[in-house]
Design a protein around this motif. Structure first.
Motif, PDB file in Angstrom:
ATOM      1  N   GLU A 133       0.850  -1.185   0.000  1.00  0.00           N
ATOM      2  CA  GLU A 133       0.000   0.000   0.000  1.00  0.00           C
ATOM      3  C   GLU A 133       0.886   1.236   0.000  1.00  0.00           C
ATOM      4  O   GLU A 133       2.105   1.140   0.161  1.00  0.00           O
ATOM      5  N   ARG A 134       0.278   2.384  -0.163  1.00  0.00           N
ATOM      6  CA  ARG A 134       1.035   3.633  -0.198  1.00  0.00           C
ATOM      7  C   ARG A 134       1.395   4.027   1.239  1.00  0.00           C
ATOM      8  O   ARG A 134       0.514   4.324   2.044  1.00  0.00           O
ATOM      9  N   ILE A 135       2.695   4.002   1.550  1.00  0.00           N
ATOM     10  CA  ILE A 135       3.173   4.209   2.918  1.00  0.00           C
ATOM     11  C   ILE A 135       4.027   5.476   2.991  1.00  0.00           C
ATOM     12  O   ILE A 135       4.867   5.722   2.120  1.00  0.00           O
ATOM     13  N   ASN A 136       3.824   6.248   4.056  1.00  0.00           N
ATOM     14  CA  ASN A 136       4.682   7.397   4.328  1.00  0.00           C
ATOM     15  C   ASN A 136       5.961   6.872   4.980  1.00  0.00           C
ATOM     16  O   ASN A 136       5.993   6.610   6.181  1.00  0.00           O
ATOM     17  N   GLU A 166      17.668  13.129  11.793  1.00  0.00           N
ATOM     18  CA  GLU A 166      16.750  14.241  11.561  1.00  0.00           C
ATOM     19  C   GLU A 166      15.745  13.799  10.510  1.00  0.00           C
ATOM     20  O   GLU A 166      16.123  13.523   9.368  1.00  0.00           O
ATOM     21  N   PRO A 167      14.467  13.688  10.877  1.00  0.00           N
ATOM     22  CA  PRO A 167      13.471  13.241   9.902  1.00  0.00           C
ATOM     23  C   PRO A 167      13.451  14.139   8.675  1.00  0.00           C
ATOM     24  O   PRO A 167      13.672  15.351   8.767  1.00  0.00           O
ATOM     25  N   TYR A 168      13.207  13.535   7.531  1.00  0.00           N
ATOM     26  CA  TYR A 168      13.093  14.313   6.299  1.00  0.00           C
ATOM     27  C   TYR A 168      11.937  15.297   6.460  1.00  0.00           C
ATOM     28  O   TYR A 168      10.878  14.938   6.997  1.00  0.00           O
ATOM     29  N   PRO A 169      12.103  16.545   6.028  1.00  0.00           N
ATOM     30  CA  PRO A 169      11.086  17.572   6.311  1.00  0.00           C
ATOM     31  C   PRO A 169       9.745  17.347   5.627  1.00  0.00           C
ATOM     32  O   PRO A 169       8.739  17.921   6.046  1.00  0.00           O
ATOM     33  N   ASN A 170       9.710  16.526   4.582  1.00  0.00           N
ATOM     34  CA  ASN A 170       8.462  16.307   3.848  1.00  0.00           C
ATOM     35  C   ASN A 170       8.029  14.848   3.925  1.00  0.00           C
ATOM     36  O   ASN A 170       8.837  13.952   4.146  1.00  0.00           O
ATOM     37  N   GLU A 171       6.738  14.631   3.712  1.00  0.00           N
ATOM     38  CA  GLU A 171       6.239  13.264   3.611  1.00  0.00           C
ATOM     39  C   GLU A 171       6.714  12.647   2.299  1.00  0.00           C
ATOM     40  O   GLU A 171       6.702  13.296   1.262  1.00  0.00           O
ATOM     41  N   LEU A 172       7.145  11.387   2.377  1.00  0.00           N
ATOM     42  CA  LEU A 172       7.603  10.661   1.195  1.00  0.00           C
ATOM     43  C   LEU A 172       6.847   9.333   1.150  1.00  0.00           C
ATOM     44  O   LEU A 172       6.824   8.598   2.139  1.00  0.00           O
ATOM     45  N   PHE A 173       6.255   9.027   0.018  1.00  0.00           N
ATOM     46  CA  PHE A 173       5.413   7.840  -0.077  1.00  0.00           C
ATOM     47  C   PHE A 173       6.026   6.802  -1.010  1.00  0.00           C
ATOM     48  O   PHE A 173       6.524   7.127  -2.091  1.00  0.00           O
ATOM     49  N   VAL A 174       5.994   5.544  -0.539  1.00  0.00           N
ATOM     50  CA  VAL A 174       6.467   4.408  -1.335  1.00  0.00           C
ATOM     51  C   VAL A 174       5.383   3.335  -1.309  1.00  0.00           C
ATOM     52  O   VAL A 174       4.503   3.332  -0.439  1.00  0.00           O
ATOM     53  N   LEU A 175       5.476   2.414  -2.250  1.00  0.00           N
ATOM     54  CA  LEU A 175       4.540   1.291  -2.300  1.00  0.00           C
ATOM     55  C   LEU A 175       5.198   0.099  -1.619  1.00  0.00           C
ATOM     56  O   LEU A 175       6.166  -0.470  -2.133  1.00  0.00           O
ATOM     57  N   ALA A 176       4.691  -0.265  -0.438  1.00  0.00           N
ATOM     58  CA  ALA A 176       5.315  -1.340   0.337  1.00  0.00           C
ATOM     59  C   ALA A 176       4.334  -1.883   1.361  1.00  0.00           C
ATOM     60  O   ALA A 176       3.257  -1.320   1.567  1.00  0.00           O
ATOM     61  N   ASN A 201      13.317  10.826  -8.367  1.00  0.00           N
ATOM     62  CA  ASN A 201      12.049  10.182  -8.003  1.00  0.00           C
ATOM     63  C   ASN A 201      12.234   8.911  -7.174  1.00  0.00           C
ATOM     64  O   ASN A 201      11.416   7.990  -7.224  1.00  0.00           O
ATOM     65  N   THR A 202      13.320   8.861  -6.420  1.00  0.00           N
ATOM     66  CA  THR A 202      13.543   7.762  -5.485  1.00  0.00           C
ATOM     67  C   THR A 202      13.931   8.330  -4.124  1.00  0.00           C
ATOM     68  O   THR A 202      14.441   9.456  -4.032  1.00  0.00           O
ATOM     69  N   VAL A 203      13.720   7.557  -3.090  1.00  0.00           N
ATOM     70  CA  VAL A 203      14.176   7.921  -1.756  1.00  0.00           C
ATOM     71  C   VAL A 203      15.232   6.909  -1.336  1.00  0.00           C
ATOM     72  O   VAL A 203      15.048   5.699  -1.473  1.00  0.00           O
ATOM     73  N   CYS A 204      16.345   7.420  -0.855  1.00  0.00           N
ATOM     74  CA  CYS A 204      17.448   6.564  -0.415  1.00  0.00           C
ATOM     75  C   CYS A 204      17.733   6.857   1.057  1.00  0.00           C
ATOM     76  O   CYS A 204      17.953   8.012   1.437  1.00  0.00           O
ATOM     77  N   ILE A 205      17.710   5.814   1.867  1.00  0.00           N
ATOM     78  CA  ILE A 205      17.962   5.946   3.303  1.00  0.00           C
ATOM     79  C   ILE A 205      19.282   5.262   3.636  1.00  0.00           C
ATOM     80  O   ILE A 205      19.488   4.092   3.302  1.00  0.00           O
ATOM     81  N   GLU A 206      20.166   6.011   4.267  1.00  0.00           N
ATOM     82  CA  GLU A 206      21.468   5.482   4.673  1.00  0.00           C
ATOM     83  C   GLU A 206      21.492   5.292   6.183  1.00  0.00           C
ATOM     84  O   GLU A 206      21.125   6.190   6.936  1.00  0.00           O
ATOM     85  N   ILE A 207      21.916   4.112   6.626  1.00  0.00           N
ATOM     86  CA  ILE A 207      22.097   3.829   8.045  1.00  0.00           C
ATOM     87  C   ILE A 207      23.577   3.504   8.244  1.00  0.00           C
ATOM     88  O   ILE A 207      24.061   2.449   7.830  1.00  0.00           O
ATOM     89  N   VAL A 219      19.147   1.712   1.535  1.00  0.00           N
ATOM     90  CA  VAL A 219      17.935   1.133   0.960  1.00  0.00           C
ATOM     91  C   VAL A 219      17.271   2.219   0.116  1.00  0.00           C
ATOM     92  O   VAL A 219      17.121   3.357   0.556  1.00  0.00           O
ATOM     93  N   GLU A 220      16.900   1.833  -1.088  1.00  0.00           N
ATOM     94  CA  GLU A 220      16.327   2.798  -2.038  1.00  0.00           C
ATOM     95  C   GLU A 220      14.989   2.280  -2.549  1.00  0.00           C
ATOM     96  O   GLU A 220      14.875   1.114  -2.918  1.00  0.00           O
ATOM     97  N   PHE A 221      13.988   3.157  -2.561  1.00  0.00           N
ATOM     98  CA  PHE A 221      12.671   2.797  -3.056  1.00  0.00           C
ATOM     99  C   PHE A 221      12.187   3.846  -4.050  1.00  0.00           C
ATOM    100  O   PHE A 221      12.467   5.047  -3.878  1.00  0.00           O
ATOM    101  N   PRO A 222      11.441   3.427  -5.057  1.00  0.00           N
ATOM    102  CA  PRO A 222      10.808   4.409  -5.948  1.00  0.00           C
ATOM    103  C   PRO A 222       9.678   5.121  -5.222  1.00  0.00           C
ATOM    104  O   PRO A 222       8.924   4.497  -4.466  1.00  0.00           O
ATOM    105  N   LEU A 223       9.569   6.414  -5.406  1.00  0.00           N
ATOM    106  CA  LEU A 223       8.480   7.190  -4.805  1.00  0.00           C
ATOM    107  C   LEU A 223       7.198   6.976  -5.602  1.00  0.00           C
ATOM    108  O   LEU A 223       7.210   6.689  -6.790  1.00  0.00           O
ATOM    109  N   CYS A 224       6.077   7.119  -4.928  1.00  0.00           N
ATOM    110  CA  CYS A 224       4.803   6.966  -5.619  1.00  0.00           C
ATOM    111  C   CYS A 224       3.829   8.057  -5.175  1.00  0.00           C
ATOM    112  O   CYS A 224       4.076   8.762  -4.232  1.00  0.00           O
TER     113      CYS A 224
END
Length: 241
Positions: free
Chosen positions: A97-100, A124-134, A171-177, A236-241
């Motif tokens: 589903e579409r997840i923030n 620091e949380p990203y300042p905007n909502e980002l949605f992925v399909l997961a 048009n992707t979100v990449c999270i680095e840990i 981890v990288e996901f396409p935005l939706c």
């Protein structure tokens, strides 16, 4: 000829039984791993609540509201996994589903802030909502695994620091840990995402294999960069939706 047919049938039955047993054992190990993963940070969060309550801290109500939401999410996730295992003896199928992802990551990070290893988590949380399909619960498992692994990668004689960063590009979100642990050896690099491989003295080595499967089934990618004695970054990288 009939004797040979009978032997072949018996051999086929034994092989099928062996395959079922192997599949069952691996699934049981996966379930055990996923259930155990969030239990320690959940316990620490409750203990922190107890301390704040005994102290009569003004921060108690605020911390209680935040922690209770996180604990309920984790309990629901554990319940879903346990119920599925009991009913079907398999991991739950992904319900995409579409997840923030911004909110999902922040929720998991907050659960690990008060870790027993006293590892500092810079986030620091990203300042905007980002949605992925997961799948919401599976996405939680991904972050649980990666953050816990980062904490465990840092030796006890080192002041641990984990940095979590979110970047949006093409048009992707990449999270680095990123951790400042001992890094991954050359021998282990090619096996890190393989089932049943682990560099730890305990554990089944299924965590990263499960993470990779979840990420890729959501159309994403996962990789890492490491330097011996300096640390490791998982991406981890996901396409935005």
């Amino acid at each position: 000829y009939n004797l040979m047919v009978d032997k072949l049938e018996k051999s086929a039955d034994k092989l099928a039984q062996t395959e079922r047993e192997v599949a069952w054992k691996q699934m049981a190990r996966q379930i055990t791993h996923e259930i155990n993963n969030p239990l320690t940070p959940m316990k620490l969060s409750i203990q922190q609540l107890q301390r704040l309550h005994k102290m009569g801290s003004e921060q108690y109500n605020e911390y209680f509201e935040k922690t209770s939401v996180m604990l309920i999410e984790q309990i629901e996730n554990l319940s879903r996994i346990a119920t599925s295992f009991s009913d079907f003896a398999k991991m739950p199928e992904a319900k995409q589903e579409r997840i923030n992802i911004t909110a999902r990551l922040a929720s998991v990070v907050n659960l690990f802030i008060n870790n027993k290893e006293l590892v500092k988590i810079n986030f620091e949380p990203y300042p905007n909502e980002l949605f992925v399909l997961a799948d919401k619960e599976q996405l939680t498992q991904v972050f649980n695994n990666l953050i816990k692994n980062a904490i465990q990668a840092i030796p006890g004689n080192k002041k641990g620091v984990i940095t979590i960063h979110t970047q949006v590009k093409n048009n992707t979100v990449c999270i680095e840990i990123k951790d400042n642990g001992m890094g991954v050896s050359k021998e282990a690099e090619t096996l890190l995402f393989s089932p049943n491989f682990t560099t730890k003295s305990s554990g089944m080595g299924l965590g990263l294999a499960i993470v990779k499967n979840i990420v890729e089934s959501s159309g994403g990618k996962i990789w890492f960069k490491t330097k011996t004695t300096i640390g490791t970054s998982f991406f981890v990288e996901f396409p935005l939706c």
